[in-house]
Design a protein around this motif. Sequence first.
Motif, PDB file in Angstrom:
ATOM      1  N   GLN A 121       1.130  -1.187   0.095  1.00 39.28           N
ATOM      2  CA  GLN A 121       0.145   0.106   0.054  1.00 39.28           C
ATOM      3  C   GLN A 121       0.763   1.166  -0.111  1.00 39.28           C
ATOM      4  O   GLN A 121       0.556   1.988  -0.852  1.00 39.28           O
ATOM      5  CB  GLN A 121      -0.821  -0.102   1.161  1.00 39.28           C
ATOM      6  CG  GLN A 121      -2.274  -0.458   1.015  1.00 39.28           C
ATOM      7  CD  GLN A 121      -3.217  -0.468   2.328  1.00 39.28           C
ATOM      8  OE1 GLN A 121      -2.490  -1.364   3.579  1.00 39.28           O
ATOM      9  NE2 GLN A 121      -4.010   0.216   2.230  1.00 39.28           N
ATOM     10  N   TYR A 256      -6.419  -8.103  -0.799  1.00 42.32           N
ATOM     11  CA  TYR A 256      -6.879  -6.826  -0.550  1.00 42.32           C
ATOM     12  C   TYR A 256      -7.663  -6.942   0.916  1.00 42.32           C
ATOM     13  O   TYR A 256      -7.682  -5.816   1.408  1.00 42.32           O
ATOM     14  CB  TYR A 256      -7.990  -6.579  -1.592  1.00 42.32           C
ATOM     15  CG  TYR A 256      -7.338  -6.315  -2.924  1.00 42.32           C
ATOM     16  CD1 TYR A 256      -6.388  -5.280  -3.310  1.00 42.32           C
ATOM     17  CD2 TYR A 256      -7.513  -7.193  -3.889  1.00 42.32           C
ATOM     18  CE1 TYR A 256      -5.883  -5.091  -4.646  1.00 42.32           C
ATOM     19  CE2 TYR A 256      -6.949  -7.015  -5.423  1.00 42.32           C
ATOM     20  CZ  TYR A 256      -5.965  -5.885  -5.530  1.00 42.32           C
ATOM     21  OH  TYR A 256      -5.306  -5.674  -6.656  1.00 42.32           O
ATOM     22  N   LYS A 257      -8.061  -8.128   0.991  1.00 45.49           N
ATOM     23  CA  LYS A 257      -8.804  -8.048   2.607  1.00 45.49           C
ATOM     24  C   LYS A 257      -7.652  -7.870   3.523  1.00 45.49           C
ATOM     25  O   LYS A 257      -7.913  -7.127   4.398  1.00 45.49           O
ATOM     26  CB  LYS A 257      -9.272  -9.571   2.464  1.00 45.49           C
ATOM     27  CG  LYS A 257     -10.494  -9.512   3.582  1.00 45.49           C
ATOM     28  CD  LYS A 257     -11.381 -10.637   3.030  1.00 45.49           C
ATOM     29  CE  LYS A 257     -12.533 -10.509   4.156  1.00 45.49           C
ATOM     30  NZ  LYS A 257     -13.949 -10.499   3.482  1.00 45.49           N
ATOM     31  N   LEU A 261      -8.431  -3.157   1.860  1.00 44.77           N
ATOM     32  CA  LEU A 261      -8.781  -2.412   0.791  1.00 44.77           C
ATOM     33  C   LEU A 261     -10.130  -2.955   0.241  1.00 44.77           C
ATOM     34  O   LEU A 261     -10.374  -4.112   0.217  1.00 44.77           O
ATOM     35  CB  LEU A 261      -8.023  -2.347  -0.439  1.00 44.77           C
ATOM     36  CG  LEU A 261      -6.604  -1.868  -0.141  1.00 44.77           C
ATOM     37  CD1 LEU A 261      -5.553  -1.814  -1.104  1.00 44.77           C
ATOM     38  CD2 LEU A 261      -6.772  -0.070  -0.278  1.00 44.77           C
ATOM     39  N   VAL A 263     -12.381  -3.721  -2.431  1.00 46.33           N
ATOM     40  CA  VAL A 263     -12.222  -3.727  -4.050  1.00 46.33           C
ATOM     41  C   VAL A 263     -13.443  -4.443  -4.439  1.00 46.33           C
ATOM     42  O   VAL A 263     -13.806  -5.758  -4.001  1.00 46.33           O
ATOM     43  CB  VAL A 263     -10.818  -4.917  -4.295  1.00 46.33           C
ATOM     44  CG1 VAL A 263     -10.690  -4.867  -5.639  1.00 46.33           C
ATOM     45  CG2 VAL A 263      -9.741  -3.846  -3.585  1.00 46.33           C
ATOM     46  N   ASP A 267     -13.225  -3.237 -10.731  1.00 47.81           N
ATOM     47  CA  ASP A 267     -12.535  -2.078 -10.299  1.00 47.81           C
ATOM     48  C   ASP A 267     -11.579  -1.357 -10.964  1.00 47.81           C
ATOM     49  O   ASP A 267     -10.898  -2.155 -11.732  1.00 47.81           O
ATOM     50  CB  ASP A 267     -11.873  -2.502  -9.103  1.00 47.81           C
ATOM     51  CG  ASP A 267     -11.570  -1.170  -7.916  1.00 47.81           C
ATOM     52  OD1 ASP A 267     -12.277  -1.597  -6.732  1.00 47.81           O
ATOM     53  OD2 ASP A 267     -11.003  -0.494  -8.064  1.00 47.81           O
ATOM     54  N   PHE A 270      -7.815  -1.536  -8.775  1.00 49.78           N
ATOM     55  CA  PHE A 270      -7.170  -2.932  -8.416  1.00 49.78           C
ATOM     56  C   PHE A 270      -7.878  -3.994  -9.221  1.00 49.78           C
ATOM     57  O   PHE A 270      -9.080  -4.145  -9.569  1.00 49.78           O
ATOM     58  CB  PHE A 270      -7.575  -3.092  -6.834  1.00 49.78           C
ATOM     59  CG  PHE A 270      -7.266  -1.830  -6.116  1.00 49.78           C
ATOM     60  CD1 PHE A 270      -5.917  -1.755  -5.808  1.00 49.78           C
ATOM     61  CD2 PHE A 270      -8.288  -1.039  -5.555  1.00 49.78           C
ATOM     62  CE1 PHE A 270      -5.647  -0.459  -4.969  1.00 49.78           C
ATOM     63  CE2 PHE A 270      -7.854  -0.112  -4.577  1.00 49.78           C
ATOM     64  CZ  PHE A 270      -6.651   0.388  -4.532  1.00 49.78           C
ATOM     65  N   THR A 272      -7.559  -8.451  -9.463  1.00 52.20           N
ATOM     66  CA  THR A 272      -6.823  -9.861  -9.125  1.00 52.20           C
ATOM     67  C   THR A 272      -6.571 -10.775 -10.142  1.00 52.20           C
ATOM     68  O   THR A 272      -7.637 -10.877 -11.094  1.00 52.20           O
ATOM     69  CB  THR A 272      -7.494 -10.427  -8.068  1.00 52.20           C
ATOM     70  OG1 THR A 272      -7.832  -9.497  -7.013  1.00 52.20           O
ATOM     71  CG2 THR A 272      -7.092 -11.992  -7.511  1.00 52.20           C
ATOM     72  N   GLU A 296      -3.019  -7.795  -7.990  1.00 50.48           N
ATOM     73  CA  GLU A 296      -2.652  -8.790  -7.143  1.00 50.48           C
ATOM     74  C   GLU A 296      -2.549 -10.288  -7.941  1.00 50.48           C
ATOM     75  O   GLU A 296      -3.408 -10.708  -8.755  1.00 50.48           O
ATOM     76  CB  GLU A 296      -3.997  -9.212  -6.105  1.00 50.48           C
ATOM     77  CG  GLU A 296      -3.612 -10.569  -5.212  1.00 50.48           C
ATOM     78  CD  GLU A 296      -4.895 -11.128  -4.398  1.00 50.48           C
ATOM     79  OE1 GLU A 296      -5.986 -10.957  -5.086  1.00 50.48           O
ATOM     80  OE2 GLU A 296      -4.826 -11.615  -3.489  1.00 50.48           O
TER      81      GLU A 296
END
Length: 584
Positions: A121, A256-257, A261, A263, A267, A270, A272, A296
Amino acid sequence: MTVLKIKETDCQDCYKCVRFCPVKAIKIKDGHASIIGERCLGDGGCVEICPQKAKEVRQDWPVVKDWLEKGEEIIVSLAPSYLVAYRNKSPQNLVNTLYSLGFKKVEETAIWADYVARAHQELLTMDEKNKNILREKGIFRVKKPVITSSCPGVVKLIDYYYPHLKEHLAPVLSPMMAHGKYLKEQAPERKVVFVGPCAAKKEEATRAGYIDAVLTFTEIQELIKSEGNEVEVKQDITPELATEKGAFFPASGGFYKTAGLKVTEIDNKFLTVTGIEKLQELFSSFEKVQNLELIEAMACEGGCLAGAFFPDSASLWERRQKLLERIEQQERKKIVGEQNLEQNVKLTFMNLNLDNKTNDPEEPDEEDIKKILAKTGKYTEQDELNCGACGYNTCREKARAVYYGWAELEMCLPYMRQRAESLANKFLESVPNGVVVIDSTFTIQEVNPTILEMFNREGVNLIGKTLDELLTDISHFAEVMETQIQKEGKIKHGDRVFEELIFPIEDEDLIVGIFSDITEMEKQRKDLKDLKQETLLNARKVIDKQMRVAQEIAGLLGETTAETKVTLSRLIDIISGEEEKNDG
Ligand code: SF4
Ligand code: SF4
């Protein structure tokens, strides 16, 4: 270097692993597969798919067992997916087993997932302080979108295949490496062993001396087995727990969890992406996603919960569900504490010391590819079937692999079939014998031009027709079909005579008939026989005549010729007897 190897003698040349491996890190030479170490991502996804079980991952548990026996101080960094490592055993049971095996301390790696997520972050809102920290570590530029760097498969993928994206890779250690670094800083002489579901972590561990060994969950099973399958649980110590956010880290979206964040699925900041093929797709068109902030990225589709080395066969979704349930059942902190936060985040920033290897050797040019394609009968675009039977998606991809020596021409099945067919055809066309092959329904599978000529069917396509369209009498074939025993004989067709040999092909349900034209031979034999008979007849006449004269002379002399007659007649009988025998 790779932690995987193939037992060459067990490899049966089926190309299943070539097909499966998304980066084609498999080389086929002399009909056997081997791993191309520098290309392999080390995830071990191919280990399970090999039908011959010819692949294996380096086993580190014997070394760890040795350390345990020597009483070394070993700390376990336990991957967050341990919460779902076993379907029917509680996570605490695994912790207790590890203590009972002799490990000094068991800690959750997820504690460091919290700091790692925070470090990512901070890269997004890089302030002067963080910039200085990175500069001190030799990192001068981090480009957005930042790609998470906790999955060693992703790091290797970028390092080797997409080196131009290295500046997007977060210069942050994975939770495993950060945890190991922290533990070693406390006491360098202790051993740190990471336990998790991933073989690629073994290779990652070699990048720095923070982790002494990596054991997969399946290796823990081996360690337990080596103790006679029974490990008496002596202690019940709950490890220090990460936050509930950190515990989500191994699931896709878990980053993200952990980072706290919010998300959404669609998005604009961000993203994944999990699974190597999807990552390849993304990285190949990376310039199109430049508006993103963070990606991610995980090599296993679905995240670490889909790692290749869980001891049971639970599905990804079952594990995901169980992870949520088990996190809920535990009393975990909501957020990471402020104590040592800054210091620990700083510890995770790290120049990843990528190999900076050049990727594959120089690309072949179009001429090279064309030459290789031509060797397997591909001269035009239409000839490139792209059927994938060789394990490569396209004929050109395979030709490129042949150029590098990773694949063999003979891996192209359509080409090999064509070659086998054309060799067989050439043979059938050139043999002087007539050949017919039928299946169990008397349908003709193969005929050669000679047999068509023999039975006056030149120019007729008999493939797929029944045998009686070629032969008037098919009883010999029926007999061989029935008995499955070879038969030899002679048949007549018009004024021609053929010798036949009919035999079954075992396991194929096919009967082959081979015919030789012996008309000329038969005629010569008959002529010879006629000639002999005529000679014998003449001989008899001459003897009779000579005997009459001899008898008259003998009568005058008072002697007998009976003995001479018997001898000459016997000679004639012997010769004519031999003849009959020869006629059979
Ligand atoms: S471990 Fe992964 S990258 Fe390596 S050969 Fe197997 S599938 Fe390919
Ligand atoms: S035609 Fe041959 S080279 Fe092309 S994809 Fe199929 S098997 Fe591979």
